[in-house]
Motif scaffolding. Structure first.
Motif, PDB file in Angstrom:
ATOM      1  N   ILE A 116      -8.581  -5.954  -0.091  1.00 25.46           N
ATOM      2  CA  ILE A 116      -8.459  -5.010   1.018  1.00 25.46           C
ATOM      3  C   ILE A 116      -9.656  -5.222   1.947  1.00 25.46           C
ATOM      4  N   LEU A 145       0.859  -1.200   0.000  1.00 25.88           N
ATOM      5  CA  LEU A 145       0.000   0.000   0.000  1.00 25.88           C
ATOM      6  C   LEU A 145       0.887   1.239   0.000  1.00 25.88           C
ATOM      7  N   PHE A 189      -2.281   0.272  -4.544  1.00 21.59           N
ATOM      8  CA  PHE A 189      -2.266  -1.031  -3.884  1.00 21.59           C
ATOM      9  C   PHE A 189      -1.701  -2.046  -4.862  1.00 21.59           C
ATOM     10  N   LEU A 220      -4.396  -6.946   2.316  1.00 26.11           N
ATOM     11  CA  LEU A 220      -4.217  -5.758   3.163  1.00 26.11           C
ATOM     12  C   LEU A 220      -5.346  -5.780   4.189  1.00 26.11           C
TER      13      LEU A 220
END
Ligand SMILES: Nc1ncnc2c1ncn2[C@@H]1O[C@H](COP(=O)(O)OP(=O)(O)O)[C@@H](O)[C@H]1O
Ligand SMILES: [Mg+2]
Length: 231
Positions: free
Chosen positions: A78, A2, A60, A153
Motif C-alpha cells: 500500500i 481494499l 486488504f 494499492l
C-alpha cells in the motif's frame, strides 16, 4: 482488493468518519470526492495506519489490516501519495526514491529506472534537491516515490492541488496508464471534478465524514456529482 467496513474515527470529541464503507477493486480507479473538511485526508490516514480508527474494519487482499502499523501496510503493497506531497526537501530526487525503496524492502532496481521513464523530468533532475523542484515536479516525485515500492494499492490525496494545467494533464495520463495496466487498485481523492471523472471507474462522495453517494464513474454527470462538490 481494499474493503472498508463501518469505519469510525474521532478527533477528540468530533466524529470525523461516520460508518464509512466501500470497496476499491483491483485494476480500477475508485475516486473519493468531497469538499474541504469532509474527511477525505482523515480516511486516507486511517487506511495507511497513520491514525487509529475507533471502530470498523479495513481489509486488504483478504487480510484484516485495521491495526497494522504504517510500515507494515507499506510492505504489504500500500502506497500513499500524501496531500502536500511531503517529499524530503533536503535530499536529492534520487535519494527520495531510494529511501522509499529501502523502507519497503524493494530490491528490484528496474522499478527505479521505470519510474524515471514515467517521469523523465525526475531523471534529468535526479541530483537536484527535492526542495528545489517546482510544485508540479514535486508531485511527480511523490508519485514516483510511491511507484518504486511496487504498490498493489496506490492512494493519491488531491494530486492536482496547486499544480499547473500541463502537469495535471501529464499526471492524468500517468494514472490512466497505471489503471490500464490492471496491476493495482487506485484510490484517488480529488476535489477537481473533471480530472476525477475522466479517470474514475467508481466514485464515492464523502460529506461530513459520511458516504453520501456511490456509483459508476461513467454516471457521475447524470448522478449530479459535480453539484455535490460546489460550495
Ligand atoms: N489533526 C486534527 N485534529 C483535529 N481535527 C482535525 C485534524 N485534522 C483534520 N481535522 C478536522 O477533521 C475534518 C476532516 O478533515 P480532513 O480529513 O483533512 O478533510 P478533507 O481532506 O476532506 O479536506 C475537518 O473538520 C478538519 O478540520
Ligand atoms: Mg484533504
Amino acid at each position: 482488493m481494499l474493503r472498508i467496513e463501518g469505519l469510525n474515527q474521532y478527533y477528540g470529541g468530533s466524529h470525523t468518519l461516520r460508518n464509512v464503507s466501500f470497496e476499491a477493486p483491483m485494476g480500477a480507479v475508485t475516486t473519493v470526492l468531497g469538499r474541504n473538511g469532509m474527511g477525505k485526508t482523515t480516511l486516507l490516514k486511517c487506511l495507511m495506519g497513520l491514525l487509529p480508527v475507533e471502530s470498523g474494519r479495513i481489509e486488504f487482499e483478504g487480510r484484516d489490516i485495521t491495526h497494522l502499523k504504517p510500515h507494515q501496510r507499506a510492505r504489504m503493497g500500500i502506497a500513499l501519495v500524501p496531500q502536500g506531497r511531503e517529499i524530503f526537501a533536503r535530499l536529492s530526487v534520487d535519494d527520495n526514491l531510494r529511501i522509499a525503496m529501502a523502507a519497503t524492502g524493494q530490491t528490484d532496481r528496474s522499478v527505479l529506472e521505470s519510474s524515471y521513464e514515467t517521469f523523465p523530468i525526475l531523471k534529468q533532475f535526479a541530483r537536484r534537491r527535492g526542495g528545489d523542484l517546482s510544485g508540479g515536479q514535486q508531485q511527480q516525485l511523490a508519485i514516483a516515490r510511491a511507484l518504486v515500492t511496487k504498490p498493489r494499492l496506490l492512494i493519491l490525496d488531491e494530486p492536482t492541488e496547486g499544480i499547473q494545467p500541463n502537469i495535471i494533464q501529464y499526471i492524468e495520463a500517468v494514472i490512466a496508464k497505471l489503471a490500464a495496466d490492471r496491476t493495482m487498485a487506485i484510490l484517488l481523492v480529488e476535489q477537481y471534478y473533471d480530472f476525477a471523472r475522466t479517470l474514475a471507474d467508481r466514485y464515492v462522495v464523502l460529506q461530513r465524514g459520511e458516504v453520501l453517494r456511490t456509483g459508476e464513474g461513467q454516471h457521475m454527470d447524470q448522478d449530479g456529482v459535480r453539484g455535490l462538490l460546489s460550495v
